[in-house]
Enzyme design. Structure first.
Site, PDB file in Angstrom:
ATOM      1  N   GLU A  43     100.373  72.837  42.234  1.00  0.00           N
ATOM      2  CA  GLU A  43      99.774  73.844  43.357  1.00  0.00           C
ATOM      3  C   GLU A  43     100.469  73.792  44.545  1.00  0.00           C
ATOM      4  OE1 GLU A  43      96.748  73.135  46.231  1.00  0.00           O
ATOM      5  OE2 GLU A  43      95.704  71.731  44.867  1.00  0.00           O
ATOM      6  N   LYS A 132      86.191  71.377  42.938  1.00  0.00           N
ATOM      7  CA  LYS A 132      86.973  70.473  43.692  1.00  0.00           C
ATOM      8  C   LYS A 132      86.226  69.513  44.578  1.00  0.00           C
ATOM      9  CE  LYS A 132      89.971  71.112  47.251  1.00  0.00           C
ATOM     10  NZ  LYS A 132      91.135  71.407  47.979  1.00  0.00           N
TER      11      LYS A 132
END
Length: 212
Positions: A43, A132
């Protein structure tokens, strides 16, 4: 790639490399170095200058080699920019249900940053196929193991504080995956052109996860 299959990639490979503050001139070599070490999910955070340009380029450059996502997606506007650039999944430090809904509409996984059991369940009900847990460096693995009891059906990526020395503790506590920033992506090495060291560090993490 559908939402479900991206989740499968997360659960299979178990590591998301977080590139925050990477300079465009080093980005391609750094991405390749991570891939050479076995990393399959990367990412680029949206607060990195030129993030959308790099994401778009990586989608072509690393097609078939890695899955490219956008991180630090704070709101719907950022989500749209990331998706337009070609991000295959979105990761946030916060729970914005509009971002989750936007990703779902487009068949993209959104893994929102959450901390409390209330936030975790809210994200799950909003349509996130994983969450997350952040900031894990502060919360600690004991916290993760305690919330895992009642929330065992929700896939969790633990982000913050993980290193080679404690990686096994994260997974023992119930993490399904980990987000790794500076402990994996050493920007100093990258600036100095030490890409072989970046590859070796990546390989060490990949091997450690495989051995669990």
């Amino acid at each position: 790639m559908t939402t479900g299959s991206m989740l499968e990639q997360l659960l299979e490979h178990k590591i998301v490399a977080i590139l925050r503050g990477i300079e465009d001139r080093h980005a391609d070599a750094a991405g390749q170095a991570l891939i050479d070490g076995g990393i399959r999910l990367m990412e680029i955070t949206m607060n990195t200058p030129g993030a959308s340009v790099m994401i778009e380029r990586w989608r072509t450059l690393f097609d078939g080699k890695a899955f490219i996502g956008a991180g630090t997606v704070l709101d719907l506007e950022m989500a749209k920019i990331a998706v337009d650039a070609g991000a295959q999944y979105l990761i946030t430090p916060n729970l914005d249900e509009a971002v989750v809904a936007y990703g779902r509409e487009r068949g993209l996984s959104v893994w929102p940053g959450v901390m409390t059991p209330t936030e975790i369940v809210k994200a799950w009900k909003a349509g996130a196929d994983a969450v997350k847990i952040f900031p894990m460096g502060t919360l600690g693995t004991k916290y993760l193991s305690e919330i895992r009891g009642p929330l065992d059906q929700i896939p969790m990526m633990a982000t913050g504080g993980a290193d080679l020395s404690n990686l096994a503790e994260y997974f023992k506590a119930g993490a399904n995956a980990v987000g790794l920033g500076s402990k994996l992506v050493n920007l100093e090495w990258i600036r100095e052109g030490k890409f072989d060291q970046v590859t070796e560090r990546a390989r060490q993490f990949v091997d450690a996860v495989r051995d669990l």
